[in-house]
Design an enzyme around this catalytic site. Sequence first.
Site, PDB file in Angstrom:
ATOM      1  N   ASN A   1     -10.162   1.095   3.915  1.00 59.18           N
ATOM      2  CA  ASN A   1      -9.632   1.071   5.295  1.00 59.18           C
ATOM      3  C   ASN A   1     -10.291   0.002   6.150  1.00 59.18           C
ATOM      4  O   ASN A   1     -10.246   0.053   7.369  1.00 59.18           O
ATOM      5  CB  ASN A   1      -9.831   2.447   5.963  1.00 59.18           C
TER       6      ASN A   1
ATOM      7  N   ASP B   1     -12.212   8.623   8.620  1.00 60.10           N
ATOM      8  CA  ASP B   1     -11.822   8.226   7.251  1.00 60.10           C
ATOM      9  C   ASP B   1     -12.294   6.799   6.974  1.00 60.10           C
ATOM     10  O   ASP B   1     -11.571   5.997   6.387  1.00 60.10           O
ATOM     11  CB  ASP B   1     -10.299   8.342   7.079  1.00 60.10           C
TER      12      ASP B   1
ATOM     13  N   LYS C   1     -13.760   4.032   5.102  1.00 64.30           N
ATOM     14  CA  LYS C   1     -14.066   3.757   3.691  1.00 64.30           C
ATOM     15  C   LYS C   1     -13.627   2.316   3.432  1.00 64.30           C
ATOM     16  O   LYS C   1     -12.817   1.771   4.187  1.00 64.30           O
ATOM     17  CB  LYS C   1     -13.327   4.731   2.786  1.00 64.30           C
TER      18      LYS C   1
ATOM     19  N   GLY D   1       0.402   5.645   0.222  1.00 61.86           N
ATOM     20  CA  GLY D   1      -0.524   6.786   0.264  1.00 61.86           C
ATOM     21  C   GLY D   1       0.286   8.064   0.156  1.00 61.86           C
ATOM     22  O   GLY D   1       1.364   8.050  -0.405  1.00 61.86           O
ATOM     23  N   GLY D   2      -0.207   9.123   0.710  1.00 64.94           N
ATOM     24  CA  GLY D   2       0.457  10.431   0.611  1.00 64.94           C
ATOM     25  C   GLY D   2       1.892  10.370   1.072  1.00 64.94           C
ATOM     26  O   GLY D   2       2.812  10.280   0.273  1.00 64.94           O
ATOM     27  N   PHE D   3       2.049  10.340   2.379  1.00 65.83           N
ATOM     28  CA  PHE D   3       3.420  10.434   2.907  1.00 65.83           C
ATOM     29  C   PHE D   3       3.890   9.102   3.474  1.00 65.83           C
ATOM     30  O   PHE D   3       4.870   9.042   4.201  1.00 65.83           O
ATOM     31  CB  PHE D   3       3.472  11.501   3.999  1.00 65.83           C
ATOM     32  N   ALA D   4       3.156   8.028   3.169  1.00 68.84           N
ATOM     33  CA  ALA D   4       3.546   6.745   3.772  1.00 68.84           C
ATOM     34  C   ALA D   4       3.490   5.642   2.738  1.00 68.84           C
ATOM     35  O   ALA D   4       2.753   5.724   1.760  1.00 68.84           O
ATOM     36  CB  ALA D   4       2.595   6.406   4.923  1.00 68.84           C
TER      37      ALA D   4
ATOM     38  N   GLY E   1       0.861  -1.199   0.000  1.00 70.84           N
ATOM     39  CA  GLY E   1       0.000   0.000   0.000  1.00 70.84           C
ATOM     40  C   GLY E   1       0.887   1.235   0.000  1.00 70.84           C
ATOM     41  O   GLY E   1       1.989   1.195   0.532  1.00 70.84           O
TER      42      GLY E   1
HETATM   43  C1  LIG Z   1      -3.984   0.419  12.936  1.00 71.37           C
HETATM   44  O1  LIG Z   1      -3.820  -0.106  11.642  1.00 71.37           O
HETATM   45  C2  LIG Z   1      -3.220   0.629  10.682  1.00 71.37           C
HETATM   46  C3  LIG Z   1      -2.863   1.957  10.899  1.00 71.37           C
HETATM   47  C4  LIG Z   1      -2.259   2.654   9.843  1.00 71.37           C
HETATM   48  O2  LIG Z   1      -1.924   3.923  10.011  1.00 71.37           O
HETATM   49  C5  LIG Z   1      -2.033   2.049   8.618  1.00 71.37           C
HETATM   50  C6  LIG Z   1      -2.389   0.727   8.440  1.00 71.37           C
HETATM   51  N1  LIG Z   1      -2.138   0.201   7.218  1.00 71.37           N
HETATM   52  C7  LIG Z   1      -2.151  -1.110   6.781  1.00 71.37           C
HETATM   53  C8  LIG Z   1      -2.000  -2.224   7.619  1.00 71.37           C
HETATM   54  C9  LIG Z   1      -2.067  -3.490   7.062  1.00 71.37           C
HETATM   55  C10 LIG Z   1      -2.253  -3.652   5.704  1.00 71.37           C
HETATM   56  C11 LIG Z   1      -2.356  -5.021   5.158  1.00 71.37           C
HETATM   57  O3  LIG Z   1      -2.179  -6.000   5.869  1.00 71.37           O
HETATM   58  N2  LIG Z   1      -2.691  -5.082   3.851  1.00 71.37           N
HETATM   59  C12 LIG Z   1      -2.866  -6.192   3.054  1.00 71.37           C
HETATM   60  C13 LIG Z   1      -2.545  -7.509   3.428  1.00 71.37           C
HETATM   61  C14 LIG Z   1      -2.752  -8.560   2.532  1.00 71.37           C
HETATM   62  C15 LIG Z   1      -3.298  -8.297   1.282  1.00 71.37           C
HETATM   63  C16 LIG Z   1      -3.619  -6.983   0.921  1.00 71.37           C
HETATM   64  C17 LIG Z   1      -3.404  -5.941   1.796  1.00 71.37           C
HETATM   65  C18 LIG Z   1      -2.382  -2.519   4.886  1.00 71.37           C
HETATM   66  O4  LIG Z   1      -2.581  -2.689   3.535  1.00 71.37           O
HETATM   67  C19 LIG Z   1      -2.425  -1.537   2.705  1.00 71.37           C
HETATM   68  C20 LIG Z   1      -3.559  -1.454   1.715  1.00 71.37           C
HETATM   69  C21 LIG Z   1      -4.879  -1.297   2.437  1.00 71.37           C
HETATM   70  N3  LIG Z   1      -5.746  -0.354   1.756  1.00 71.37           N
HETATM   71  C22 LIG Z   1      -2.347  -1.262   5.423  1.00 71.37           C
HETATM   72  C23 LIG Z   1      -3.007  -0.010   9.478  1.00 71.37           C
END
Ligand SMILES: COc1cc(O)cc(Nc2ccc(C(=O)Nc3ccccc3)c(OCCC[NH3+])c2)c1
Length: 336
Positions: free
Chosen positions: A137, A132, A134, A20-23, A18
Amino acid sequence: MVRYAALKGLYDLEKTIGSGGFAKVKLATHIATGEKVAIKIMDKISLGDDLPRVKLEVQALKTLLHQHICRLYQVIETDSHYFMVIEYCSGGELFDHIVEKNRLSETESRKFFRQIVSAVAYLHSLGYAHRDLKPENVLLDREENLKLIDFGLCAKPKNGIDSHLQTSCGSPTYAAPELILGKKYLGSEVDIWSMGVLLYALLCGFLPFDDNSIENLYRKILSGKYDEPSWLSSSSKRLIRAMLQIDPKKRITIQELCNHPWITAGFLNPVSFVHKTNFEKDDDVLSTMSAICGEHASDIWRKLVKSDRTDYRTATYLLLLDRKLRGLSLRISPSA
Ligand SMILES: COc1cc(O)cc(Nc2ccc(C(=O)Nc3ccccc3)c(OCCC[NH3+])c2)c1
């Protein structure tokens, strides 16, 4: 693969999952346990004046212990970066789950939506608003349990959840009318609106308000008018209407939502949540850690409880606990 000295011997970085903007969020492995984690990497320079948001989010996540809120394991800060080591949700985005099935049945939507309501009711009870909410998320873990992520915009108004906010934030598609009009708003009320958009997406497979042009999108949101496909039950339509009320004062509250007939249909009880102040003490996990680091299990637990809950010891304890809860061996290799 970019290497960060701060992660050496602790985490092996893998693909980006993933950005996004600054991360950017990368998949990683916690070396000592072999467990997968997600690491959110933020460069302090590109964070700019959003830097305080990171501290706000970390502070919030240290308090938020709920089965449907993604867990923060560790925070590592260097001169140039922040690293947030977070629970890996291998089930991916709920959004992809909906798209792949076209739309979800009322029963499956209810299963997921009850989990969202429990997490948001818990959040609001502690004075936080997510702001946020959506589909991107809302993730799923390996057992298809729902996990709320990304509390980068969450707010805890200093005078409590019932005091007004002004900052315009979040994505327009899911934003409440009062938010896009730039009015003062209550975080709890905008979260209810976004949850209405989420419920609509679960049941319909598309969004209630959508348009490529931002002006048309705003006009649709402010009109509060959206299609009600034929497959929606009258109970579903009533609930969605109660959440997508333009006037925030007419919008259903989180307490009413927990007891709503659509929410409780087929379940014995309203949606609830438990205030956990600490993670549970597990002697098998503590003795596994003690065998490796040579400290007494009681000393490890004392340090864990006293710690700020975002150090390497905490991450190792929580990841071993997760392995145990999944019935896996508590193997641990001394960090390289
Ligand atoms: C408290 O949880 C948070 C806080 C935060 O600031 C950011 C995130 N971001 C995350 C965390 C986990 C995943 C993830 O496990 N994604 C994933 C795993 C397997 C397949 C596909 C995605 C994450 O994914 C980024 C894309 C989500 N839109 C972001 C958690």
